[in-house]
Design an enzyme around this catalytic site. Structure first.
Site, short mmCIF file in Angstrom:
data_model
loop_
_atom_site.label_atom_id
_atom_site.label_comp_id
_atom_site.label_asym_id
_atom_site.label_seq_id
_atom_site.Cartn_x
_atom_site.Cartn_y
_atom_site.Cartn_z
N GLY A 13 6.55 1.33 -96.23
CA GLY A 13 6.31 -0.08 -95.97
C GLY A 13 6.09 -0.38 -94.50
N ASP A 14 6.82 0.33 -93.64
CA ASP A 14 6.65 0.17 -92.20
C ASP A 14 5.22 0.51 -91.79
OD1 ASP A 14 7.46 -0.03 -89.35
OD2 ASP A 14 7.30 2.15 -89.38
N ALA A 15 4.73 1.65 -92.29
CA ALA A 15 3.37 2.07 -91.95
C ALA A 15 2.33 1.10 -92.51
CB ALA A 15 3.12 3.48 -92.48
#
Length: 134
Positions: free
Chosen positions: A22-24
């Site tokens: 999700g961060d990426a």
């Protein structure tokens, strides 16, 4: 870009793995958004991106969106928020860090579930929330 097929059930995936993805995914959306807005200088891009991806900003986005999330997404948020990370927040308090992890886990879950339209909807809401703060 071709995606490899994953056989893993997103509901059974470690929430920290969801947050990693999700961060990426969210960072990619933010960077594209900033370039689309006309920012082209690397230093400007970096500073502007930090405004969207900081733990404090992500926590604020999540807390703003939570009342509107369906139960399925709230369950993912709770798993992400309660996940025990081996690292600690660099520039954020632990509460913001946990909420940011929960937000990233939600985005990762939606990505693995193939719900790209829902990601786009949440990301657009996130941009509106962050941009409304200034």
């Amino acid at each position: 870009m071709q995606k490899e097929e994953l056989t893993r059930d997103p509901n059974l995936t470690n929430p920290l793995v969801l947050a990693f993805l999700g961060d990426a995914t969210y960072s990619h959306c933010v960077r594209y958004h900033l370039i689309a807005k006309g920012l082209v200088k690397p230093n400007q891009l970096h500073k502007a991106a930090n405004r969207y991806v900081s733990a404090k900003a992500q926590a604020n986005v999540l807390l703003t969106l939570m009342p509107t999330l369906p139960e399925e997404e709230l369950n993912v948020v709770k798993r992400g928020r309660n996940a025990k990370s081996g690292s600690s927040a660099k520039n954020a308090d632990i509460i913001d860090y946990r909420h940011a992890t929960a937000f990233e886990a939600l985005i990762g879950y939606l990505y693995l579930s193939g719900k790209e339209e829902r990601i786009a909807e949440i990301v657009q809401q996130a941009f509106a929330i962050v941009e409304g703060e200034s």
